[in-house]
Each structure stands twice: as C-alpha cells, then as structure tokens.
Scaffold this motif. Structure first.
Motif, PDB file in Angstrom:
ATOM      1  N   CYS A  91      -3.195  -8.057   7.250  1.00  0.00           N
ATOM      2  CA  CYS A  91      -2.043  -8.459   6.475  1.00  0.00           C
ATOM      3  C   CYS A  91      -1.816  -9.877   6.719  1.00  0.00           C
ATOM      4  CB  CYS A  91      -0.776  -7.573   6.831  1.00  0.00           C
ATOM      5  SG  CYS A  91      -0.862  -6.105   6.148  1.00  0.00           S
ATOM      6  N   GLU A  92      -2.322 -10.235   7.997  1.00  0.00           N
ATOM      7  CA  GLU A  92      -2.054 -11.886   8.426  1.00  0.00           C
ATOM      8  C   GLU A  92      -3.256 -12.527   8.458  1.00  0.00           C
ATOM      9  OE1 GLU A  92       1.072 -12.299   9.847  1.00  0.00           O
ATOM     10  OE2 GLU A  92       1.451 -10.099   9.602  1.00  0.00           O
ATOM     11  N   ASN A 100       4.114  -8.897   3.157  1.00  0.00           N
ATOM     12  CA  ASN A 100       4.246  -8.764   4.728  1.00  0.00           C
ATOM     13  C   ASN A 100       5.556  -8.362   5.130  1.00  0.00           C
ATOM     14  OD1 ASN A 100       2.982  -8.543   6.970  1.00  0.00           O
ATOM     15  ND2 ASN A 100       2.803 -10.824   7.447  1.00  0.00           N
ATOM     16  N   SER A 101       6.611  -9.255   4.822  1.00  0.00           N
ATOM     17  CA  SER A 101       7.650  -9.166   5.404  1.00  0.00           C
ATOM     18  C   SER A 101       8.562  -7.697   4.973  1.00  0.00           C
ATOM     19  CB  SER A 101       8.755 -10.330   5.137  1.00  0.00           C
ATOM     20  OG  SER A 101       9.050 -10.383   3.560  1.00  0.00           O
ATOM     21  N   GLY A 102       8.282  -7.169   3.796  1.00  0.00           N
ATOM     22  CA  GLY A 102       8.782  -6.009   3.480  1.00  0.00           C
ATOM     23  C   GLY A 102       7.836  -4.990   3.095  1.00  0.00           C
ATOM     24  N   CYS A 103       6.674  -4.720   3.591  1.00  0.00           N
ATOM     25  CA  CYS A 103       5.685  -3.689   3.144  1.00  0.00           C
ATOM     26  C   CYS A 103       5.654  -2.754   3.902  1.00  0.00           C
ATOM     27  CB  CYS A 103       4.268  -4.362   3.147  1.00  0.00           C
ATOM     28  SG  CYS A 103       3.039  -3.293   2.478  1.00  0.00           S
TER      29      CYS A 103
END
Length: 144
Positions: A91-92, A100-103
């Motif tokens: 993811c990064e 990414n912040s809310g998955c």
C-alpha cells in the motif's frame, strides 16, 4: 497466497534431510534431487544453517544433516522466516494507494495471512515426512 521459491525449497530440503536415514547428502546432491540450481539451494541451506535447523560440514565425509531442532521445527515458523513479515499488498509503494488512510482490505489480508501461518504452526517437519511422503522422497533421491 503464493510462497516464495526459497520458502518452497527450504521446506523440501528439510523434508529430504528428515528422511536421509543417517546419510549426509551434499548441497549439490539435494539440489540435483530437487531439480533446482545449486546456487539457489546453497543460499537456502545457508539460511537453514543460520537458523540451526541443519548442520553443514565441509570436506571429505561432510554433507548436510538435520538437527533435532530442524526435525521438530514448526512448518509455520519456517514459512514465516522465509516469507518475512511484510504485508500481502504493498500500500506504500511507488504510487501509494489513495485508500490507504481508510482502507480495511490491508488489515483483512494481514489477518488472513496470519491465519495461514497459524494453521501451519502445529505441523512439524517430522509430521510432513510420514507415509507416503517419506518413501517418495527416498525414491526421488535414489534416482539421482
């Protein structure tokens, strides 16, 4: 989930040594029996030796031998060691995922990965070479 080639080879090397019956095949012997390049087998053998799962002796009368720790080693622990503890998805990476912040997918995949490893934890190297696997391994090795 797909295992790395090195993980697969590590398990097969341990299995082969578990049925060696007192013989000490060389890394070349094991590589030939498993039909893999010697260099790949040598890297895996070095890592298994570092983990104290096998002993490798050089020179005349040398070869590979499974240690007691190797015989009783958890298949899950071996797989974890070779696969590492990275995430199933990246993811990064170079292009970070916009979710990414809310998955929740990353966590679910991580949980599934851990369940996979946990299902292998109670299984030992000795367990996976019982009949019919052990005799098959010996038959393969005899052809080389």
């Amino acid at each position: 989930m797909r295992l790395l080639r090195s993980t697969d080879l590590a398990l097969r090397v341990l299995m082969r040594l578990a049925v060696s019956g007192g013989t000490t095949p060389t890394t070349r012997d094991v590589a030939a029996a498993m039909e893999v390049p010697y260099t790949h087998a040598a890297k895996v053998v070095a890592e298994l030796q570092h983990m104290a799962l096998l002993e490798a002796r050089r020179g005349r009368g040398g070869g590979l031998a499974l240690t007691e720790k190797g015989r009783t080693a958890s298949v899950g622990a071996v797989v974890r060691a070779f696969e590492g503890d990275g995430d199933v998805v990246d993811c990064e990476g170079a292009t970070p995922c916009p979710l990414n912040s809310g998955c929740r997918l990353r966590g679910a995949l991580r949980q599934a990965q851990e369940a996979f490893f946990a299902s292998l934890d109670p299984i030992t190297v000795a367990d996976i070479v019982t009949n019919p696997t052990g005799p098959l391994l010996l038959g393969i090795s005899a052809r080389v």
